[in-house]
Design an enzyme around this catalytic site. Structure first.
Site, PDB file in Angstrom:
ATOM      1  N   VAL A  46       0.844  -1.204   0.000  1.00  0.00           N
ATOM      2  CA  VAL A  46       0.000   0.000   0.000  1.00  0.00           C
ATOM      3  C   VAL A  46       0.878   1.252   0.000  1.00  0.00           C
ATOM      4  O   VAL A  46       0.553   2.243  -0.651  1.00  0.00           O
ATOM      5  CB  VAL A  46      -0.961   0.002   1.212  1.00  0.00           C
ATOM      6  CG1 VAL A  46      -1.761   1.293   1.278  1.00  0.00           C
ATOM      7  CG2 VAL A  46      -1.901  -1.200   1.164  1.00  0.00           C
ATOM      8  N   CYS A  47       2.002   1.197   0.703  1.00  0.00           N
ATOM      9  CA  CYS A  47       2.869   2.375   0.863  1.00  0.00           C
ATOM     10  C   CYS A  47       3.269   3.030  -0.458  1.00  0.00           C
ATOM     11  O   CYS A  47       3.136   4.248  -0.601  1.00  0.00           O
ATOM     12  CB  CYS A  47       4.103   2.027   1.686  1.00  0.00           C
ATOM     13  SG  CYS A  47       3.719   1.411   3.332  1.00  0.00           S
ATOM     14  N   PRO A  48       3.746   2.269  -1.460  1.00  0.00           N
ATOM     15  CA  PRO A  48       4.136   2.959  -2.702  1.00  0.00           C
ATOM     16  C   PRO A  48       2.958   3.596  -3.425  1.00  0.00           C
ATOM     17  O   PRO A  48       3.131   4.608  -4.116  1.00  0.00           O
ATOM     18  CB  PRO A  48       4.790   1.859  -3.542  1.00  0.00           C
ATOM     19  CG  PRO A  48       4.373   0.572  -2.944  1.00  0.00           C
ATOM     20  CD  PRO A  48       4.081   0.841  -1.493  1.00  0.00           C
ATOM     21  N   GLU A  50       0.442   5.114  -1.963  1.00  0.00           N
ATOM     22  CA  GLU A  50       0.214   6.387  -1.268  1.00  0.00           C
ATOM     23  C   GLU A  50       1.300   7.401  -1.596  1.00  0.00           C
ATOM     24  O   GLU A  50       1.008   8.565  -1.900  1.00  0.00           O
ATOM     25  CB  GLU A  50       0.211   6.173   0.247  1.00  0.00           C
ATOM     26  CG  GLU A  50      -0.907   5.348   0.774  1.00  0.00           C
ATOM     27  CD  GLU A  50      -0.832   5.228   2.282  1.00  0.00           C
ATOM     28  OE1 GLU A  50      -1.853   5.526   2.915  1.00  0.00           O
ATOM     29  OE2 GLU A  50       0.234   4.863   2.817  1.00  0.00           O
ATOM     30  N   LEU A  51       2.556   6.979  -1.510  1.00  0.00           N
ATOM     31  CA  LEU A  51       3.669   7.889  -1.778  1.00  0.00           C
ATOM     32  C   LEU A  51       3.666   8.360  -3.226  1.00  0.00           C
ATOM     33  O   LEU A  51       3.975   9.516  -3.515  1.00  0.00           O
ATOM     34  CB  LEU A  51       4.983   7.223  -1.409  1.00  0.00           C
ATOM     35  CG  LEU A  51       5.151   6.876   0.081  1.00  0.00           C
ATOM     36  CD1 LEU A  51       6.428   6.081   0.302  1.00  0.00           C
ATOM     37  CD2 LEU A  51       5.119   8.109   0.955  1.00  0.00           C
TER      38      LEU A  51
END
Length: 187
Positions: A46-48, A50-51
């Site tokens: 999920v992190c990439p 969002e970033l």
């Protein structure tokens, strides 16, 4: 205790930014609006997304005078490696702060100590270094940069217009409210 209207606690950290390692501290947040965007870990799922969403909207934040700081408990070296190997992360122009000592995650109360990771925490900080917005999401729930932009605009409006507040779904240019006894029971 709520972090709203509290000053960012002192810290020293290193970020990867524009091909360099740079020092960052609480002083970095003063004099401008800042978004501190915690995420669990580099090289995840999920992190990439969002970033990357923040990177796609970064110019809009910059137009508002806002700097974004991505933060995870990874090191600044790991941030560089991720930036160099991922097309999505490679387009990031904002600083990625390493927090391997957990100082920032503890200061912002987002540390998942048993895992050594941070919750998905979003903090909007005003030019005086005070936290104006706090949002914490569960690990599996990604955030939306356009909604964050809307909230930043509302925070900036309220900051610049004491005595006015922004109602639900407020967007730039919409009517605001001036709380008073005359409004009680009329909304």
């Amino acid at each position: 205790m709520s972090l709203i209207n509290t000053e960012v606690k002192p810290f020293q950290a290193t970020a990867y930014h524009n091909g360099q390692f740079v020092d960052v501290s609480e002083a970095s947040f003063k004099g401008k609006w800042s978004v501190v965007f915690f995420y669990p870990a580099d090289f995840t799922f999920v992190c990439p997304t969002e970033l990357g969403d923040l990177a796609d909207n970064y110019a809009e934040f910059q137009k508002l005078g806002v700097e974004i700081y991505g933060v995870s408990t990874d090191t600044h070296f790991t941030h560089k490696a991720w930036h160099d190997t991922s097309d999505v992360i490679g387009k990031i122009q904002y600083p990625l702060i390493g927090d391997p000592t957990w100082t920032l995650a503890k200061n912002f109360e987002v540390l998942i100590e048993a895992e050594g990771l941070a919750d998905r925490g979003t903090f909007v900080i005003d030019p005086e270094g005070k936290i104006q917005i706090v949002e914490i999401n569960a690990g599996g729930i990604g955030r939306d940069a356009t909604e964050l932009l809307r909230k930043v605009k509302a925070a900036q409006y309220v900051h610049a217009h004491p005595g006015e507040v922004c109602p639900a779904k407020w967007k730039e240019g919409d009517a605001t409210l001036a709380p008073s006894i005359d409004l009680v029971g009329k909304i």
